[in-house]
Design an enzyme around this catalytic site. Structure first.
Site, short mmCIF file in Angstrom:
data_model
loop_
_atom_site.label_atom_id
_atom_site.label_comp_id
_atom_site.label_asym_id
_atom_site.label_seq_id
_atom_site.Cartn_x
_atom_site.Cartn_y
_atom_site.Cartn_z
N HIS A 85 -99.59 -46.52 13.31
CA HIS A 85 -98.53 -47.24 12.60
C HIS A 85 -98.66 -48.72 12.92
O HIS A 85 -98.80 -49.10 14.07
CB HIS A 85 -97.14 -46.75 13.03
CG HIS A 85 -96.04 -47.50 12.34
ND1 HIS A 85 -95.59 -47.14 11.08
CD2 HIS A 85 -95.35 -48.60 12.69
CE1 HIS A 85 -94.67 -48.00 10.70
NE2 HIS A 85 -94.49 -48.89 11.66
N ASP A 164 -82.58 -42.66 9.04
CA ASP A 164 -83.29 -43.94 9.07
C ASP A 164 -83.37 -44.56 7.68
O ASP A 164 -83.23 -45.77 7.52
CB ASP A 164 -84.70 -43.77 9.64
CG ASP A 164 -85.43 -45.10 9.58
OD1 ASP A 164 -84.98 -46.03 10.27
OD2 ASP A 164 -86.40 -45.23 8.82
N ARG A 171 -79.62 -52.20 7.14
CA ARG A 171 -80.04 -53.29 8.03
C ARG A 171 -80.69 -54.41 7.24
O ARG A 171 -80.53 -55.59 7.55
CB ARG A 171 -81.03 -52.75 9.08
CG ARG A 171 -80.37 -51.91 10.15
CD ARG A 171 -81.40 -51.12 10.94
NE ARG A 171 -82.40 -51.97 11.51
CZ ARG A 171 -83.69 -51.61 11.71
NH1 ARG A 171 -84.10 -50.40 11.39
NH2 ARG A 171 -84.53 -52.45 12.23
N SER A 186 -86.35 -46.57 14.57
CA SER A 186 -86.66 -46.35 13.17
C SER A 186 -88.10 -45.89 13.00
O SER A 186 -88.39 -44.87 12.36
CB SER A 186 -86.41 -47.66 12.40
OG SER A 186 -87.00 -47.65 11.14
N LYS A 190 -89.52 -41.54 12.52
CA LYS A 190 -90.33 -41.06 11.39
C LYS A 190 -91.66 -40.50 11.88
O LYS A 190 -92.12 -39.47 11.38
CB LYS A 190 -90.57 -42.21 10.40
CG LYS A 190 -89.31 -42.55 9.62
CD LYS A 190 -89.49 -43.75 8.72
CE LYS A 190 -89.52 -45.04 9.51
NZ LYS A 190 -89.24 -46.26 8.79
N1 URA Z 1 -90.50 -50.61 10.00
C1 URA Z 1 -89.69 -49.54 10.10
O1 URA Z 1 -90.04 -48.44 9.70
N2 URA Z 1 -88.46 -49.72 10.63
C2 URA Z 1 -88.04 -50.90 11.09
O2 URA Z 1 -86.94 -50.98 11.57
C3 URA Z 1 -88.89 -52.01 10.98
C4 URA Z 1 -90.13 -51.83 10.44
#
Ligand code: URA
Length: 426
Positions: A85, A164, A171, A186, A190
């Protein structure tokens, strides 16, 4: 689950308190169900941004977000699973060559990705430049492709960490994206829900990244590495420079084309360096550390894996990519060296050209983007091409040209070289 008054949870965090496990479980679940209102969650997110969270609070918050939806079971996949990621950057197309490369080396890569928002591009938007390619797969298609091809890049389903999905959108419009506990939970909710066995994080630092300072990036990386470990996902992070775009191409089709060059054994040196650094970490994390990914780039195995991955999702890897109707070429005005290519300015220019979106419903242009002809440190002569701006619509070019002009600087002496991989945490 015990009920609380949302206002008491907000007040507790506003006043610098530590939320209890029960409060966290309740507020995340009640928000997902719609029993806590957006304005209450926005106030809590702001209190978290200002007051922070302890390690145990972040771990519980992440667990509650995972529990808000389904957790995929990848145990039937006959290879070790490992994902990557990136916290997002300009020209960051690394997922495209990396996923098939790591699959070609024997691991399976379950890459659930997102779309771009603002000045950073989204992996799905880039792949959608390939004629026929489809981002949405059912869970069954995802698992079959993962087992058979070893590489999948697709959209995360609505059932994966729905808390999320809702909180991130909130947000985004309430100035609370930048809270490290919220970013870490967040991302990790995932990735953990996706079921990967191991994870390598590319945490970006610099003007084109969320995290502008190495201290903040390090704190985010450490928080995520701890969260992964606490949930049984072997997690390593690399801190990498994002003050300059990665490679020469920033946009959708142009980044696909550059990724294919890397898979063919060429491509810009920084894209190759980061692809290999992340591949080595991913392979090492699943016990395949003695496989050399550079060989798989050289001998065509990574390219075969890319073609199989694209075809499995309906794409034609041999098809021509969309070309822009309008191109403006910008040339150097004097002799010297390129001293800087600011990632944020170039990302903004690509966005204005149509490569990115302002609202999540907006379409993106496949062909739009910026193609650099020179990188920091390169010598230039007056009249040499510095970069091209590409768009479907000429009216988009002037504003993009102004951003790009401020981003690319030429001077008489070359800049000091800067490393791409800054630190390893894990
Ligand atoms: N990417 C995400 O998936 N969540 C965040 O809060 C910031 C970047």
């Amino acid at each position: 689950m015990t009920g609380f008054a949302a206002v008491d949870v907000i007040r507790a965090k506003r006043d610098g308190g530590v939320l209890s496990d029960a409060q966290i479980d309740w507020v995340v679940s009640a928000y997902t169900r719609g029993d806590v209102a957006d304005e209450q969650m926005a106030a809590l997110a702001m209190a978290i941004l200002l007051r922070g969270m302890t390690g145990p609070e972040i771990a519980r918050w992440t667990a509650a977000m995972i529990a808000s939806g389904e957790r995929l079971d990848l145990s039937a996949v006959p290879r070790p699973t490992v994902d990557k990621h990136s916290t997002g950057g300009v020209g960051d197309k690394i997922t495209l060559p990396l996923t098939p490369l790591v699959a070609a080396c024997g691991a399976a890569v379950p890459q659930l990705s997102g779309r771009g928002l603002g000045h950073t591009g989204g992996t799905l938007d880039k792949l959608e430049a390939i004629p026929g390619w489809r981002a949405t797969l059912s869970n069954r298609e995802f698992l079959t492709q993962l087992a058979e091809v070893g590489a999948v890049v697709c959209a995360a389903g609505a059932e994966l960490a729905p808390a999320d999905r809702k909180l991130y959108a909130l947000r985004d419009v309430t100035g609370t994206v930048e809270a490290i506990p919220l970013i870490a939970s967040s991302i990790m909710s995932k990735k953990i829900a996706e079921g990967t066995g191991a994870l390598v994080l590319d945490v970006k630092v610099g003007s084109g990244a969320f995290m502008k300072s190495a201290d903040d990036a390090r704190e985010l990386a450490r928080t995520m590495v701890e969260l992964g470990g606490a949930h049984g996902v072997r997690t390593v992070a690399l801190l990498t420079d994002m003050s300059t775009p990665l490679g020469l191409a920033v946009g959708n089709a142009v980044e696909v084309a550059e990724s294919v060059e890397v898979l063919a054994g060429g491509g810009p040196a920084d894209v190759v360096e980061l692809t290999l650094a992340l591949a080595r970490e991913m392979l090492g994390a699943v016990g395949l550390g003695d496989v050399d990914p550079a060989e798989a780039l050289k001998d065509g195995r990574a390219m075969d894996s890319w073609r199989a991955m694209v075809r499995a999702q309906g794409g034609d890897p041999e098809a021509s990519l969309p070309a822009a109707a309008e191109t403006e070429v910008v040339r150097a005005e004097s002799d010297g060296y390129v001293t800087g290519v600011d990632a944020y300015g170039v990302g903004l220019a690509a966005w204005r050209l149509g490569a990115g979106r302002a609202r999540k419903e907006d379409p993106v242009s496949a062909a739009a983007g910026v193609v650099l002809h020179r990188r920091p440190g390169d010598p230039v002569r007056a009249g040499d091409v510095l970069y091209e701006l590409r768009a479907d619509d000429a009216a988009r070019i002037p504003a993009a040209a102004a951003d790009a002009a401020g981003a690319v600087t030429v001077a008489a002496t070359p800049p000091a070289a800067t490393p791409l991989v800054l630190e390893r945490i894990g």
